[in-house]
Design a protein around this motif. Structure first.
Motif, PDB file in Angstrom:
ATOM      1  N   SER A 163      55.354  10.451 -22.821  1.00 15.41           N
ATOM      2  CA  SER A 163      55.017   9.442 -21.811  1.00 15.41           C
ATOM      3  C   SER A 163      53.507   9.396 -21.631  1.00 15.41           C
ATOM      4  CB  SER A 163      55.701   9.785 -20.485  1.00 15.41           C
ATOM      5  OG  SER A 163      55.262   8.934 -19.456  1.00 15.41           O
ATOM      6  N   ARG A 164      52.933   8.192 -21.726  1.00 20.05           N
ATOM      7  CA  ARG A 164      51.501   8.005 -21.472  1.00 20.05           C
ATOM      8  C   ARG A 164      51.322   7.053 -20.305  1.00 20.05           C
ATOM      9  NH1 ARG A 164      46.601   6.329 -25.674  1.00 20.05           N
ATOM     10  NH2 ARG A 164      44.911   6.585 -24.146  1.00 20.05           N
ATOM     11  N   LEU A 165      50.481   7.436 -19.365  1.00 19.46           N
ATOM     12  CA  LEU A 165      50.246   6.617 -18.182  1.00 19.46           C
ATOM     13  C   LEU A 165      49.454   5.369 -18.559  1.00 19.46           C
ATOM     14  CD1 LEU A 165      51.029   7.069 -15.194  1.00 19.46           C
ATOM     15  CD2 LEU A 165      48.660   7.754 -14.787  1.00 19.46           C
ATOM     16  N   LEU A 166      49.881   4.220 -18.054  1.00 19.02           N
ATOM     17  CA  LEU A 166      49.228   2.942 -18.337  1.00 19.02           C
ATOM     18  C   LEU A 166      48.945   2.216 -17.036  1.00 19.02           C
ATOM     19  CD1 LEU A 166      51.556   1.755 -21.261  1.00 19.02           C
ATOM     20  CD2 LEU A 166      49.364   2.949 -21.466  1.00 19.02           C
ATOM     21  N   LEU A 167      47.775   1.619 -16.934  1.00 18.68           N
ATOM     22  CA  LEU A 167      47.404   0.842 -15.756  1.00 18.68           C
ATOM     23  C   LEU A 167      47.144  -0.596 -16.166  1.00 18.68           C
ATOM     24  CD1 LEU A 167      46.990   3.699 -14.528  1.00 18.68           C
ATOM     25  CD2 LEU A 167      45.087   2.728 -13.215  1.00 18.68           C
ATOM     26  N   PHE A 239      66.171   4.618 -27.127  1.00 17.10           N
ATOM     27  CA  PHE A 239      65.747   5.780 -26.355  1.00 17.10           C
ATOM     28  C   PHE A 239      65.002   5.395 -25.081  1.00 17.10           C
ATOM     29  CE2 PHE A 239      64.567  10.026 -25.400  1.00 17.10           C
ATOM     30  CZ  PHE A 239      63.290   9.957 -24.884  1.00 17.10           C
ATOM     31  N   ALA A 240      64.019   4.496 -25.216  1.00 18.93           N
ATOM     32  CA  ALA A 240      63.185   4.154 -24.067  1.00 18.93           C
ATOM     33  C   ALA A 240      63.992   3.522 -22.942  1.00 18.93           C
ATOM     34  CB  ALA A 240      62.065   3.213 -24.491  1.00 18.93           C
ATOM     35  N   GLU A 241      65.123   2.911 -23.289  1.00 20.23           N
ATOM     36  CA  GLU A 241      65.932   2.273 -22.248  1.00 20.23           C
ATOM     37  C   GLU A 241      66.746   3.286 -21.446  1.00 20.23           C
ATOM     38  OE1 GLU A 241      64.240  -1.078 -23.761  1.00 20.23           O
ATOM     39  OE2 GLU A 241      65.347  -0.813 -21.873  1.00 20.23           O
ATOM     40  N   THR A 242      66.920   4.480 -22.011  1.00 18.34           N
ATOM     41  CA  THR A 242      67.784   5.465 -21.354  1.00 18.34           C
ATOM     42  C   THR A 242      67.048   6.740 -20.954  1.00 18.34           C
ATOM     43  OG1 THR A 242      68.394   6.389 -23.505  1.00 18.34           O
ATOM     44  CG2 THR A 242      69.782   4.618 -22.624  1.00 18.34           C
ATOM     45  N   VAL A 243      65.730   6.769 -21.119  1.00 14.29           N
ATOM     46  CA  VAL A 243      64.990   7.985 -20.836  1.00 14.29           C
ATOM     47  C   VAL A 243      65.138   8.386 -19.366  1.00 14.29           C
ATOM     48  CG1 VAL A 243      62.849   6.730 -20.353  1.00 14.29           C
ATOM     49  CG2 VAL A 243      62.749   9.119 -21.080  1.00 14.29           C
ATOM     50  N   ASP A 244      65.237   9.657 -19.132  1.00 12.15           N
ATOM     51  CA  ASP A 244      65.371  10.191 -17.778  1.00 12.15           C
ATOM     52  C   ASP A 244      64.118   9.857 -16.968  1.00 12.15           C
ATOM     53  OD1 ASP A 244      66.894  13.157 -16.547  1.00 12.15           O
ATOM     54  OD2 ASP A 244      65.401  11.970 -15.481  1.00 12.15           O
ATOM     55  N   LEU A 298      55.112   3.042 -30.567  1.00  8.15           N
ATOM     56  CA  LEU A 298      54.176   3.077 -29.445  1.00  8.15           C
ATOM     57  C   LEU A 298      54.939   3.170 -28.128  1.00  8.15           C
ATOM     58  CD1 LEU A 298      51.030   2.783 -29.040  1.00  8.15           C
ATOM     59  CD2 LEU A 298      51.490   0.396 -28.476  1.00  8.15           C
ATOM     60  N   LYS A 299      56.033   2.400 -28.035  1.00  6.94           N
ATOM     61  CA  LYS A 299      56.828   2.415 -26.810  1.00  6.94           C
ATOM     62  C   LYS A 299      57.520   3.756 -26.613  1.00  6.94           C
ATOM     63  CE  LYS A 299      60.632   0.108 -24.427  1.00  6.94           C
ATOM     64  NZ  LYS A 299      61.496  -1.087 -24.362  1.00  6.94           N
ATOM     65  N   SER A 300      58.049   4.310 -27.680  1.00  6.45           N
ATOM     66  CA  SER A 300      58.771   5.576 -27.551  1.00  6.45           C
ATOM     67  C   SER A 300      57.838   6.764 -27.351  1.00  6.45           C
ATOM     68  CB  SER A 300      59.625   5.814 -28.800  1.00  6.45           C
ATOM     69  OG  SER A 300      58.791   6.000 -29.931  1.00  6.45           O
ATOM     70  N   GLY A 301      56.550   6.565 -27.638  1.00 10.08           N
ATOM     71  CA  GLY A 301      55.592   7.638 -27.432  1.00 10.08           C
ATOM     72  C   GLY A 301      55.501   8.623 -28.567  1.00 10.08           C
ATOM     73  N   LEU A 302      56.098   8.306 -29.711  1.00 10.85           N
ATOM     74  CA  LEU A 302      56.017   9.239 -30.835  1.00 10.85           C
ATOM     75  C   LEU A 302      54.567   9.411 -31.304  1.00 10.85           C
ATOM     76  CD1 LEU A 302      59.160   8.270 -32.959  1.00 10.85           C
ATOM     77  CD2 LEU A 302      58.926   9.975 -31.149  1.00 10.85           C
ATOM     78  N   SER A 303      53.805   8.308 -31.313  1.00 12.71           N
ATOM     79  CA  SER A 303      52.400   8.411 -31.718  1.00 12.71           C
ATOM     80  C   SER A 303      51.567   9.168 -30.684  1.00 12.71           C
ATOM     81  CB  SER A 303      51.819   7.011 -31.934  1.00 12.71           C
ATOM     82  OG  SER A 303      51.900   6.247 -30.734  1.00 12.71           O
ATOM     83  N   GLU A 304      51.999   9.137 -29.414  1.00 13.13           N
ATOM     84  CA  GLU A 304      51.242   9.815 -28.359  1.00 13.13           C
ATOM     85  C   GLU A 304      51.413  11.329 -28.417  1.00 13.13           C
ATOM     86  OE1 GLU A 304      49.062   8.485 -26.756  1.00 13.13           O
ATOM     87  OE2 GLU A 304      49.507   6.345 -26.756  1.00 13.13           O
ATOM     88  N   TYR A 305      52.501  11.786 -29.017  1.00  5.02           N
ATOM     89  CA  TYR A 305      52.691  13.235 -29.126  1.00  5.02           C
ATOM     90  C   TYR A 305      51.597  13.864 -29.993  1.00  5.02           C
ATOM     91  CZ  TYR A 305      54.932  17.739 -30.011  1.00  5.02           C
ATOM     92  OH  TYR A 305      55.209  19.089 -30.099  1.00  5.02           O
ATOM     93  N   HIS A 306      51.272  13.216 -31.094  1.00  5.09           N
ATOM     94  CA  HIS A 306      50.200  13.702 -31.967  1.00  5.09           C
ATOM     95  C   HIS A 306      48.869  13.712 -31.214  1.00  5.09           C
ATOM     96  CE1 HIS A 306      47.062  13.164 -35.134  1.00  5.09           C
ATOM     97  NE2 HIS A 306      47.755  14.129 -35.716  1.00  5.09           N
TER      98      HIS A 306
END
Length: 766
Positions: A163-167, A239-244, A298-306
């Motif tokens: 998860s990445r915070l977006l404004l 995944f993004a639709e069901t994430v906790d 990008l939506k699932s955050g896989l790239s943000e993990y790296h």
């Protein structure tokens, strides 16, 4: 909302040198916070500790830092918090070298696949040590700081939903005043209660002055719990639709316009693109762009993990161009509290035990810093306003100062002086009997560098090394000498420095501290220099200047009233003979509140609460006491020497009126009298000054500057009359002539309790 990263911060950058042989990511020279009570639960801190003040101090005190990462994760036995500092070595080489000093250079660079530079040099251990010291100085004593290496390889290298915070445009964070309302506090307590491990990383970089905001930041969260593990390509769409909700950063902010990547409408954009006649931005910036990651990733955050593993700020223009939001967001100072808090939690069982695909960070301790007993600062560092100064002779001077002290001591001994006290431990001389470096003659903090005795006379010696802009300590010891009747000897390293004691080489309208011990003057009074001591109206209370104001001026009025000016406004005033601690101030203040400190506005409104006074003050400027003027000049009973090779030469100062009119008595008297009266009197209609008093004071001033013939009483009056354009004498009473429409700039020999020596000036001459 432009959040372009400044050119000097294309990072932060991962440091690869000296890393263990594992292939995965890590951090070199991270600062780890360790809580008391690892073995004794009774010693454990009970309250959340705000760290926003610490984050501010790191940038203000360590100019070589370009960015700071703050990482929170559950550890094996306690909640772990890490600060990691980064520098851009290509663009800040000079600043870095100045900060680090000599050492192996950081000049190895490699470009990674996504064009983010990575350093390959040695991590700057000196910066890490400075960071450790700042953290310990600005946190409670229950926190220790360690320099450690972090190994993130146990987290796993396969991409995970992050998860990445977006404004969005013109959105700001909700202002909070207490750490228990911060987003990080809610995140940590929520996930710890659920028993799932995680890693939350926030990177902030301080921006240049002149911006409407103070920091740029980015924040990411990865959770290693059940249902949030490694996902396959087929799972990305759903995944993004069901994430906790608890696994999403945006859940911990109450502003609905603050989102995270799981909110991005990627699928609706893709559906619209399929029906469009031309290639759409979602395609041009996704699969068709040749990027390593797709918009769906990008939506699932896989790239943000790296990016989280490798401490990348990485704004990724797709957030802005496709979804009108920003992964690198603006922050004010007050927003730092949302992301920088320490939560003292302890674990009986590691939360990582329940994760099948990840383990806790590897931690290798470099160094544990111990706090010095009975001081606020690590290593026993003392400050001028610190009431806990432990030793009489512990303040350290520069090496040139120490050398000049030693050489002057040798000179005094050769000329028959007995050395009574030296305010320096390291002196190049072996003393027989009593060691003067262990002795004190004066009991206050502002002591002369050397006290000697010759033919029954006490001498106070001041060693000056390039101290021309802040002469408050010199002036204090000059005032002490005038008060006690001891001659003062000033010793400088050069003739130019000696000259500066008499002349102001930067401002032709002002003079040096000996003939003119004031900083400036205005149409109402004279401006005094500041002391190091801080205004403390009562125990635990410190006045500070308003936000954004860095300078205040103390003005001494002819009525012997002292005023404090902030941006031209009088915010405090009182009698010159009284301590400024007794004045009433219309200013913010920091006061002790229970076990913490609060910053209050001038009307008593609480601005913030912090665990330490230093953190509560933040980047505000403390109000310092003035040097209380005691004399119009300190020329009498003072000599100045300068070093020339192996010798010391007395500096001979000759004022311009003595040089110009050396052979003309009348011209010299007139010029000297005019200079004196302009310096020590001001225009004041209806007031008058005794000519007898003026002549007496004038002769002291005159004799201290020249041995040329002095004017008689008659000639003094004639000289004043000759200045017909400036001064007028009332001679109606021939026995009590007076200078009309003038008054003295202040009354001499008024000694304020703010002078260090007033509370105790007894001298042991044995």
């Amino acid at each position: 909302m432009s959040t372009e990263i400044p050119p000097s911060v294309r990072g932060p950058y991962v440091r690869e040198a000296d890393r263990p042989s594992q292939s995965g990511p890590g951090r070199i020279a991270a600062i780890r916070l360790v809580f008391d009570g690892q073995n004794n639960p009774a010693d454990r801190p009970q309250t959340t500790i705000p760290l926003d003040g610490v984050r501010e101090k790191l940038s203000t005190d360590i100019t070589a830092l370009d960015a700071v990462e703050f990482k929170i994760t559950p550890g094996e036995s306690q909640q772990e918090h890490f600060f990691i500092g980064y520098t851009d070595d290509r663009n800040h080489k000079r600043a870095r070298q100045k900060a680090l000093g000599a050492g192996r250079d950081l000049n190895g660079w490699a470009e990674t696949a996504d064009a983010v530079p990575t350093t390959t040099g040695r991590a700057p251990a000196t910066i890490a040590e400075k960071m450790r010291r700042i953290i310990e100085e600005n946190t409670p004593a229950s926190i220790k700081a360690q320099i450690v290496d972090l190994d993130l390889t146990p987290l796993g290298l396969l991409p995970r939903p992050t998860s990445r915070l977006l404004l969005t445009e013109n959105v700001s964070f909700t202002r909070i005043d207490v750490s228990q309302r911060s987003a990080m506090y809610e995140l940590v307590t929520t996930l710890n209660d659920r028993g799932v491990p995680y890693d939350c990383s926030t990177i902030t970089t301080h921006v240049a002055d002149g911006k409407s905001y103070d920091y740029l930041g980015t924040s990411r969260l990865v959770v290693f719990g059940t249902g949030n593990g490694i996902i396959r390509e087929a799972d990305i769409e759903t995944f993004a639709e069901t994430v906790d909700p608890d696994f999403r950063l945006s859940s911990y902010f109450d502003n609905k316009d603050i989102i995270d990547n799981f909110d991005l409408p990627v699928e609706s954009h893709r559906r619209n693109a399929r029906d469009a006649a031309y290639a759409q931005p979602i395609e041009l910036l996704g699969e068709m762009s040749g990027r390593k990651t797709t918009a769906r990733e990008l939506k699932s955050g896989l790239s943000e993990y790296h990016a989280l593993l490798n401490a990348r700020m990485n704004p990724d223009s797709r957030y802005r161009e496709l979804f009108n939001c920003y992964g690198v967001f603006r922050m004010d100072k007050r927003d730092l509290l949302h992301f920088h808090v320490a939560i003292p939690e302890f674990f009986e069982h590691s939360l990582w035990d329940g994760s099948a695909t990840a383990a806790a960070h590897g931690i290798t301790v470099h160094k544990l810093g111990d706090r010095a007993a009975s001081t606020r600062q690590s290593y026993g560092t003392e400050h001028p306003d610190d009431p806990k100064r432990e030793l009489e002779n512990t303040h350290e001077e520069s090496e040139p100062h120490q050398e000049l002290v030693s050489e002057w001591v040798s000179y005094l001994l050769r000329n028959g002086h007995k050395i009574l006290a030296i305010d320096q431990l390291d002196v190049d001389h072996n003393f027989e009997g009593t060691d003067p470096t262990q002795q004190t003659v004066f009991d206050d903090e502002s002591r002369p560098d050397i006290v000697s005795k010759y033919n029954g006379q006490i001498y106070c010696h001041e060693i000056e090394i390039e101290n021309d802009t802040k002469p408050s300590q010199l002036l204090t010891n000059l005032a002490r000498g005038a008060h006690a009747g001891y001659p003062v000897v000033i010793v400088t390293a050069s003739e130019k420095s000696a000259r500066r004691k008499f002349e102001n080489l930067n401002d032709a309208t002002r003079m040096g501290p000996l003939p003119e011990p004031i900083k400036d003057a205005d149409d109402k009074g004279v401006i005094e220099y500041n002391l190091d001591a801080v205004v403390t109206p009562e125990e635990g209370v410190t006045h500070i200047l308003p936000d954004g104001v860095t300078e205040a001026r103390w003005r001494h009025l002819p009525e012997d009233i002292r005023e404090l000016l902030v941006n031209g406004t009088v915010v405090a005033s009182g009698p010159a003979a009284a301590s400024v601690d007794t004045y009433a101030y219309d200013l913010p203040r920091v006061r002790k509140h229970g076990s913490s400190y609060v910053l209050e506005s001038s009307n008593g409104e609480v601005i913030r609460e912090q665990p330490t006074k230093r953190a509560a003050i933040g980047d505000r400027t403390k109000v310092r006491k003035p040097f209380p003027l005691t004399h119009w000049h300190y020329l009498s009973n003072t000599t100045v020497h300068y070093q020339s090779g192996n010798e010391f030469i007395e500096y001979e100062y000759t004022p311009s009126w003595a040089t110009r009119y050396r052979k003309s008595h009348a011209g010299r008297y007139e010029a000297a009298v005019k200079s004196f009266l302009e310096q020590v009197t001001v225009e004041s209609p209806g007031d008058s000054i005794s000519m007898t008093l003026l002549r007496s004071r004038f002769l002291e001033w005159y004799r201290a500057q020249t041995d040329l013939k002095e004017p008689s009483e008659t000639w003094f009056g004639r000289a004043v009359n000759a200045c017909s354009d400036s001064f007028e004498i009332d001679a109606s009473d021939t026995r009590n002539k007076r200078l009309e429409n003038r008054r003295l700039i202040f009354t001499e020999e008024v000694y304020s309790p703010d002078l260090a020596f007033i509370d105790g000036d007894e001298v042991d001459e044995e």
